[in-house]
Design a protein around this motif. Sequence first.
Motif, PDB file in Angstrom:
ATOM      1  N   THR A  93      17.987  21.109 -58.141  1.00 40.45           N
ATOM      2  CA  THR A  93      19.370  19.612 -58.005  1.00 40.45           C
ATOM      3  C   THR A  93      19.141  19.669 -59.645  1.00 40.45           C
ATOM      4  O   THR A  93      18.230  19.597 -60.226  1.00 40.45           O
ATOM      5  N   LEU A  94      20.559  20.179 -60.378  1.00 42.27           N
ATOM      6  CA  LEU A  94      20.566  20.139 -61.857  1.00 42.27           C
ATOM      7  C   LEU A  94      20.796  18.943 -61.956  1.00 42.27           C
ATOM      8  O   LEU A  94      21.974  18.690 -61.352  1.00 42.27           O
ATOM      9  N   PRO A  95      21.007  18.576 -63.328  1.00 40.01           N
ATOM     10  CA  PRO A  95      21.230  17.180 -63.581  1.00 40.01           C
ATOM     11  C   PRO A  95      23.050  17.708 -63.780  1.00 40.01           C
ATOM     12  O   PRO A  95      22.802  17.849 -64.585  1.00 40.01           O
ATOM     13  N   ASP A  96      23.083  16.691 -63.764  1.00 37.01           N
ATOM     14  CA  ASP A  96      25.149  16.249 -64.548  1.00 37.01           C
ATOM     15  C   ASP A  96      24.832  16.769 -65.148  1.00 37.01           C
ATOM     16  O   ASP A  96      26.042  17.007 -66.612  1.00 37.01           O
ATOM     17  N   SER A  97      23.731  16.317 -66.590  1.00 41.13           N
ATOM     18  CA  SER A  97      24.037  16.711 -68.257  1.00 41.13           C
ATOM     19  C   SER A  97      23.907  18.228 -68.214  1.00 41.13           C
ATOM     20  O   SER A  97      24.123  19.014 -69.403  1.00 41.13           O
ATOM     21  N   LEU A  98      23.624  18.994 -67.514  1.00 37.60           N
ATOM     22  CA  LEU A  98      23.222  20.498 -67.327  1.00 37.60           C
ATOM     23  C   LEU A  98      24.648  21.554 -68.646  1.00 37.60           C
ATOM     24  O   LEU A  98      25.446  20.988 -67.771  1.00 37.60           O
ATOM     25  N   THR A  99      24.551  21.459 -69.164  1.00 35.26           N
ATOM     26  CA  THR A  99      25.681  22.506 -69.879  1.00 35.26           C
ATOM     27  C   THR A  99      25.326  23.992 -70.017  1.00 35.26           C
ATOM     28  O   THR A  99      26.512  24.812 -69.723  1.00 35.26           O
ATOM     29  N   THR A 100      24.508  24.661 -69.859  1.00 36.17           N
ATOM     30  CA  THR A 100      24.331  26.022 -69.797  1.00 36.17           C
ATOM     31  C   THR A 100      23.025  26.354 -69.020  1.00 36.17           C
ATOM     32  O   THR A 100      21.386  25.862 -68.669  1.00 36.17           O
ATOM     33  N   SER A 144      29.276  19.624 -65.297  1.00 39.87           N
ATOM     34  CA  SER A 144      29.111  19.757 -66.995  1.00 39.87           C
ATOM     35  C   SER A 144      28.436  21.194 -67.574  1.00 39.87           C
ATOM     36  O   SER A 144      28.668  21.988 -68.571  1.00 39.87           O
ATOM     37  N   VAL A 145      28.023  21.417 -66.461  1.00 42.34           N
ATOM     38  CA  VAL A 145      28.261  23.435 -66.597  1.00 42.34           C
ATOM     39  C   VAL A 145      28.850  24.581 -67.529  1.00 42.34           C
ATOM     40  O   VAL A 145      29.875  24.624 -66.633  1.00 42.34           O
ATOM     41  N   THR A 146      28.940  24.798 -68.762  1.00 42.70           N
ATOM     42  CA  THR A 146      30.289  25.653 -69.126  1.00 42.70           C
ATOM     43  C   THR A 146      29.548  26.944 -69.534  1.00 42.70           C
ATOM     44  O   THR A 146      30.399  27.619 -70.373  1.00 42.70           O
ATOM     45  N   ARG A 147      28.306  26.727 -69.603  1.00 43.34           N
ATOM     46  CA  ARG A 147      27.902  28.697 -70.314  1.00 43.34           C
ATOM     47  C   ARG A 147      27.025  28.812 -69.200  1.00 43.34           C
ATOM     48  O   ARG A 147      25.631  28.165 -68.318  1.00 43.34           O
ATOM     49  N   ILE A 148      27.116  30.495 -68.684  1.00 41.74           N
ATOM     50  CA  ILE A 148      25.825  30.686 -66.805  1.00 41.74           C
ATOM     51  C   ILE A 148      26.066  32.271 -68.187  1.00 41.74           C
ATOM     52  O   ILE A 148      26.601  33.406 -67.945  1.00 41.74           O
ATOM     53  N   GLU A 149      24.575  32.459 -68.489  1.00 46.00           N
ATOM     54  CA  GLU A 149      24.759  33.655 -68.977  1.00 46.00           C
ATOM     55  C   GLU A 149      23.968  35.090 -67.868  1.00 46.00           C
ATOM     56  O   GLU A 149      23.723  34.333 -66.626  1.00 46.00           O
ATOM     57  N   ASN A 150      24.119  36.175 -68.237  1.00 48.61           N
ATOM     58  CA  ASN A 150      23.734  37.184 -68.026  1.00 48.61           C
ATOM     59  C   ASN A 150      22.870  37.077 -67.076  1.00 48.61           C
ATOM     60  O   ASN A 150      21.684  36.858 -67.563  1.00 48.61           O
ATOM     61  N   GLY A 151      23.502  37.744 -65.585  1.00 44.72           N
ATOM     62  CA  GLY A 151      22.114  37.583 -64.506  1.00 44.72           C
ATOM     63  C   GLY A 151      21.351  36.866 -64.253  1.00 44.72           C
ATOM     64  O   GLY A 151      20.006  36.384 -63.710  1.00 44.72           O
ATOM     65  N   ALA A 152      21.560  35.321 -64.479  1.00 41.30           N
ATOM     66  CA  ALA A 152      20.556  33.740 -64.299  1.00 41.30           C
ATOM     67  C   ALA A 152      20.709  33.651 -63.329  1.00 41.30           C
ATOM     68  O   ALA A 152      19.887  33.547 -62.395  1.00 41.30           O
ATOM     69  N   PHE A 153      21.186  34.518 -62.034  1.00 40.58           N
ATOM     70  CA  PHE A 153      20.727  34.993 -60.029  1.00 40.58           C
ATOM     71  C   PHE A 153      20.879  35.771 -60.279  1.00 40.58           C
ATOM     72  O   PHE A 153      20.566  36.365 -58.836  1.00 40.58           O
ATOM     73  N   TYR A 154      20.565  36.794 -60.769  1.00 44.88           N
ATOM     74  CA  TYR A 154      20.126  37.754 -60.456  1.00 44.88           C
ATOM     75  C   TYR A 154      18.842  38.418 -59.397  1.00 44.88           C
ATOM     76  O   TYR A 154      18.150  37.929 -59.276  1.00 44.88           O
TER      77      TYR A 154
END
Length: 92
Positions: A29-36, A56-66
């Motif tokens: 469960t990811l919090p509503d405050s999470l941005t990256t 609230s997530v505005t940035r997902i970096e490369n390979g986050a779920f690789y």
Amino acid sequence: MAFEPVDGDLVLSVGANAFRNCSNLTEITLPDSLTTIGPYAFVNCTSLTNITLPDSVTRIENGAFYDGTNLTAITFTSNPPANDRQERIRKL
């Protein structure tokens, strides 16, 4: 697994490799405050089957779920326009 504030501070990011090789992680469960979500944050989390991303997530970096070989569903807490949704998923 759910994130909790640390010493009263909100969780803003999941760091690089934070859950790398956590093969027993089935849900989070990811919090509503999470941005990256950092690079390779959930790499090789082979038991993770779905994940819900807060608005609230505005940035997902490369390979986050690789190598999330069983990740079959990515949902958003709201329903963004189709173009935005496709762009956000493409970046995963």
